[in-house]
Design a protein around this motif. Structure first.
Motif, short mmCIF file in Angstrom:
data_model
loop_
_atom_site.label_atom_id
_atom_site.label_comp_id
_atom_site.label_asym_id
_atom_site.label_seq_id
_atom_site.Cartn_x
_atom_site.Cartn_y
_atom_site.Cartn_z
N ARG A 105 0.82 -1.22 0.00
CA ARG A 105 0.00 0.00 0.00
C ARG A 105 0.86 1.27 0.00
O ARG A 105 1.34 1.71 1.04
CB ARG A 105 -0.93 -0.02 1.20
CG ARG A 105 -1.90 -1.19 1.11
CD ARG A 105 -3.03 -1.10 2.10
NE ARG A 105 -4.10 -1.99 1.69
CZ ARG A 105 -5.21 -2.19 2.36
NH1 ARG A 105 -5.41 -1.56 3.50
NH2 ARG A 105 -6.14 -3.00 1.91
N ASP A 247 -3.55 -3.21 8.38
CA ASP A 247 -4.91 -2.79 8.03
C ASP A 247 -5.19 -1.42 8.63
O ASP A 247 -5.67 -0.50 7.96
CB ASP A 247 -5.92 -3.82 8.55
CG ASP A 247 -7.35 -3.43 8.25
OD1 ASP A 247 -7.61 -3.02 7.11
OD2 ASP A 247 -8.19 -3.51 9.16
N ASP A 251 -5.26 2.73 6.70
CA ASP A 251 -6.40 3.65 6.61
C ASP A 251 -5.95 5.06 7.01
O ASP A 251 -6.34 6.05 6.38
CB ASP A 251 -7.56 3.20 7.52
CG ASP A 251 -8.58 2.35 6.75
OD1 ASP A 251 -8.21 1.75 5.71
OD2 ASP A 251 -9.75 2.30 7.18
MN MN Z 1 -8.76 -2.04 5.82
#
Ligand code: MN
Ligand code: IPM
Length: 353
Positions: A105, A247, A251
């Motif tokens: 990411r 995770d 964000d």
């Molecule tokens: Mn997520």
């Protein structure tokens, strides 16, 4: 004969099909110029199908998907389906079954985008999170005891295998070398409390680091890293962490790069088939309105092109996106872009041509 790639496309739910259409528009424009082609194979998977047929992942879908060069995913999630069914039955299942053990990411602030952090600009926000994608709390290990009674117990364990942790860390070191920016890799964990799981992570990290003498290593606790993301995002180059922490921090990463309208990532199996997706969800309230921002999906297509070996085209897509954010878009938010979904896609496609 020119090169051609077989891509499985899962447009999915909500605004997924709209944003995927723009990503494909851009991919087709860039491929025409670079002299390769993409064969698209659309798959009907998602909440709509589940409501229609009761099937989450159709039989044979995983085996079919293995045959492709990559998977391009829009969004999975439906307001009429109980939370957890589609997430576990489709998204997590694909990540696990296809052994996509890396969730890559990038967190990069593009020009012209309003950053919620005071006094920070594109020079300060440009790092990549390498999230472990097949282990940790996500394995579903655990269970209930005396469920529904006053004595109920719920246990959910974090599974960390030496093999799984090490291959993720190794990928992060290799990626950091290839990225060739600060050559700095930060392990994000919680060694002061999770003294088993992150002990394993830390030992593996330190051992593997000996093979990469060019890379500076660093460590941050997960709570502290959320603070640094806000205060000093410029400190980071590549970060490696477990599934749950990855995770959560991505964000936050998405917000400091301008929000879900721009955040994209790849679920990567370096030895198998990988799946690329915008990080934001299916945004059902914007479905069919031509209002949603397709840039995250377009960026996901760019990362996919880079991954399948069309690096130059991937970079071209990113540059075109930067041109659009830098001089055309009023905002990244749905309905506030000053343009429609399809107009944004047209513009990026024009710039890659
Ligand atoms: Mn997520
Ligand atoms: C993500 C999502 C998923 C996750 C959900 C939808 C299962 O939040 O891709 O970050 O937790 O990994």
């Amino acid at each position: 004969m020119s090169k051609s790639y077989n891509i499985a496309v899962i447009p999915g739910d909500g605004t997924g099909p709209e944003v995927v259409a723009e990503g494909i528009k851009v991919m087709q424009a860039v491929s025409a110029h670079a002299g390769f082609s993409v064969n698209l194979n659309y798959m009907d998977i998602g909440g709509e199908r589940y409501l229609r047929t009761g099937e989450v992942l159709p039989a044979g879908a995983v085996e079919d998907l293995r045959k492709f060069d990559a998977i391009y995913l829009g969004a999975i999630g439906h307001p009429d389906v109980k939370p957890g069914i589609l997430e576990k039955g489709i998204l997590l299942k694909l990540r696990f079954e296809l052994d996509q053990y890396i969730n890559l990411r990038p967190v990069k602030l593009y020009p012209g985008i309003d950053c919620p952090l005071k006094d920070k600009g594109p020079a300060d926000i440009d790092f990549v999170v390498v999230r472990e994608n097949t282990e940790g709390i996500y394995t579903g290990a655990g269970g209930f005891f005396k469920k529904g009674t006053p004595d109920e117990v719920a246990v959910q364990e974090s599974i960390n295998t030496r093999k799984g942790v090490e291959r993720c860390i190794r990928f992060a070191f290799d990626y950091c070398m290839k990225r060739n920016k600060e050559k700095q890799l930060t392990l994000c964990g919680k060694t002061n409390v999770l003294t088993f799981a992150f002990d394993l992570w830390e030992r593996a990290f330190n051992e593997v680091s000996k093979e990469y003498t060019d890379i500076k290593t660093d460590y941050a606790h997960v709570d502290a890293i959320t603070m640094w993301f806000v205060k000093n995002p410029e400190w980071f180059d590549v970060i490696v962490t477990d599934n749950m922490f990855g995770d959560i921090i991505t964000d936050l990463g998405a917000m400091i790069q301008g929000g879900m309208g721009i955040a994209a990532g790849g679920n990567i199996n370096p030895e198998g088939v990988s799946m690329f997706e915008p990080i934001g969800g299916s945004a059902p309230k914007y479905k069919g309105k031509n209002m949603i921002n397709p840039l995250a999906a377009i960026c996901a297509a760019g990362i996919m092109l880079e991954h399948i070996g069309e690096e130059e085209s991937g970079r071209k897509v990113e540059k075109a996106v930067m041109k659009v954010t830098g001089s055309h878009l009023k905002s990244l938010a749905a309905g506030k872009m000053g343009m429609t979904t399809t107009e944004v896609g047209d513009l990026v496609a024009k710039y890659v041509s």
